[in-house]
Scaffold this active site. Structure first.
Site, PDB file in Angstrom:
ATOM      1  N   HIS A 199      -7.235  -5.553   1.953  1.00 39.38           N
ATOM      2  CA  HIS A 199      -6.111  -5.049   2.744  1.00 39.38           C
ATOM      3  C   HIS A 199      -5.594  -6.192   3.624  1.00 39.38           C
ATOM      4  CE1 HIS A 199      -6.926  -0.637   2.182  1.00 39.38           C
ATOM      5  NE2 HIS A 199      -8.137  -1.093   1.935  1.00 39.38           N
ATOM      6  N   ASN A 257     -12.983  -2.827   2.500  1.00 41.91           N
ATOM      7  CA  ASN A 257     -13.874  -1.672   2.562  1.00 41.91           C
ATOM      8  C   ASN A 257     -14.772  -1.693   1.332  1.00 41.91           C
ATOM      9  OD1 ASN A 257     -12.625  -0.694   4.919  1.00 41.91           O
ATOM     10  ND2 ASN A 257     -11.009   0.263   3.714  1.00 41.91           N
ATOM     11  N   ASP A 307       0.847  -1.196   0.000  1.00 44.69           N
ATOM     12  CA  ASP A 307       0.000   0.000   0.000  1.00 44.69           C
ATOM     13  C   ASP A 307       0.883   1.246   0.000  1.00 44.69           C
ATOM     14  OD1 ASP A 307      -3.230   0.502   0.947  1.00 44.69           O
ATOM     15  OD2 ASP A 307      -1.842   2.188   1.076  1.00 44.69           O
ATOM     16  N   HIS A 312     -10.382  -4.828  -3.566  1.00 42.26           N
ATOM     17  CA  HIS A 312      -9.055  -5.199  -3.066  1.00 42.26           C
ATOM     18  C   HIS A 312      -9.193  -5.605  -1.606  1.00 42.26           C
ATOM     19  CE1 HIS A 312      -9.803  -0.910  -2.665  1.00 42.26           C
ATOM     20  NE2 HIS A 312      -9.166  -0.971  -1.512  1.00 42.26           N
ATOM     21  N   GLN A 365     -14.635   2.788   1.196  1.00 40.18           N
ATOM     22  CA  GLN A 365     -13.856   2.411   0.000  1.00 40.18           C
ATOM     23  C   GLN A 365     -13.517   3.665  -0.798  1.00 40.18           C
ATOM     24  OE1 GLN A 365     -15.894  -0.402  -2.545  1.00 40.18           O
ATOM     25  NE2 GLN A 365     -14.105  -0.706  -3.872  1.00 40.18           N
TER      26      GLN A 365
HETATM   27  P1  5GP Z   1      -9.755   1.704   0.194  1.00 44.74           P
HETATM   28  O1  5GP Z   1      -9.835   3.055   0.842  1.00 44.74           O
HETATM   29  O2  5GP Z   1     -10.440   1.742  -1.168  1.00 44.74           O
HETATM   30  O3  5GP Z   1     -10.200   0.572   1.038  1.00 44.74           O
HETATM   31  O4  5GP Z   1      -8.224   1.416  -0.057  1.00 44.74           O
HETATM   32  C1  5GP Z   1      -7.482   1.983  -1.091  1.00 44.74           C
HETATM   33  C2  5GP Z   1      -6.038   1.827  -0.729  1.00 44.74           C
HETATM   34  O5  5GP Z   1      -5.273   1.970  -1.892  1.00 44.74           O
HETATM   35  C3  5GP Z   1      -5.529   2.873   0.277  1.00 44.74           C
HETATM   36  O6  5GP Z   1      -4.997   2.207   1.412  1.00 44.74           O
HETATM   37  C4  5GP Z   1      -4.483   3.648  -0.508  1.00 44.74           C
HETATM   38  O7  5GP Z   1      -3.380   4.012   0.293  1.00 44.74           O
HETATM   39  C5  5GP Z   1      -4.094   2.676  -1.591  1.00 44.74           C
HETATM   40  N1  5GP Z   1      -3.693   3.293  -2.840  1.00 44.74           N
HETATM   41  C6  5GP Z   1      -4.360   4.258  -3.519  1.00 44.74           C
HETATM   42  N2  5GP Z   1      -3.712   4.571  -4.647  1.00 44.74           N
HETATM   43  C7  5GP Z   1      -2.616   3.760  -4.694  1.00 44.74           C
HETATM   44  C8  5GP Z   1      -1.547   3.609  -5.629  1.00 44.74           C
HETATM   45  O8  5GP Z   1      -1.464   4.286  -6.656  1.00 44.74           O
HETATM   46  N3  5GP Z   1      -0.593   2.677  -5.342  1.00 44.74           N
HETATM   47  C9  5GP Z   1      -0.663   1.900  -4.202  1.00 44.74           C
HETATM   48  N4  5GP Z   1       0.325   1.027  -4.013  1.00 44.74           N
HETATM   49  N5  5GP Z   1      -1.650   2.022  -3.305  1.00 44.74           N
HETATM   50  C10 5GP Z   1      -2.608   2.947  -3.538  1.00 44.74           C
END
Ligand code: 5GP
Ligand code: ZN
Length: 113
Positions: A101, A86, A30, A99, A93
């Site tokens: 985590h 999420n 992440d 995805h 999300q």
């Molecule tokens: P969500 O909030 O949708 O559950 O999680 C999205 C996750 O993707 C976040 O933890 C954020 O830090 C990660 N993330 C967003 N954009 C990128 C990216 O371009 N590269 C990587 N490696 N992680 C990302």
């Protein structure tokens, strides 16, 4: 999906610290880690949410969880780990490509924020 960051990472068009790359699933570090170890397990095919993925490709949903659980076991060992998916606005999300985590390396709290 043209403007999906995780589709671009899965296609190799945007760089990421890749942990695992297979035909159907990738795992990356992440960008903004919330624990000493914070990986994301992502299906290569685009589905917005875990509910969409489970409806469309149930075997891939099971595989996503299996890969995430193995990664958690590898990284968390006997101390444990947490898997989080999420989902949607209230679920917190922020990237609209499903995805999992995989968080490890610190004590997690409950209830989640
Ligand atoms: P969500 O909030 O949708 O559950 O999680 C999205 C996750 O993707 C976040 O933890 C954020 O830090 C990660 N993330 C967003 N954009 C990128 C990216 O371009 N590269 C990587 N490696 N992680 C990302
Ligand atoms: Zn996508």
């Amino acid at each position: 999906m043209d403007d999906c960051i995780f589709c671009k990472i899965a296609a190799g068009e945007v760089p990421a610290k890749t942990i695992l790359r297979e035909v159907d699933v990738i795992a990356i570090e992440d960008l903004n880690p919330q624990a000493p170890s914070h990986a994301l397990v992502i299906p290569v095919s685009h589905h917005a949410t875990i509910a969409d993925l489970t409806r469309a490709e149930p075997a891939l949903a099971a595989r996503l969880i299996a890969v995430a659980a193995q990664l958690g076991a590898d990284r968390g060992g006997a101390q444990g780990f947490r898997l989080v998916v999420n989902t949607g606005e209230l679920g917190g999300q922020t990237v609209g490509h499903v995805h999992v985590h995989v968080l490890a390396g610190r004590q997690m709290s409950w209830p989640p924020g």
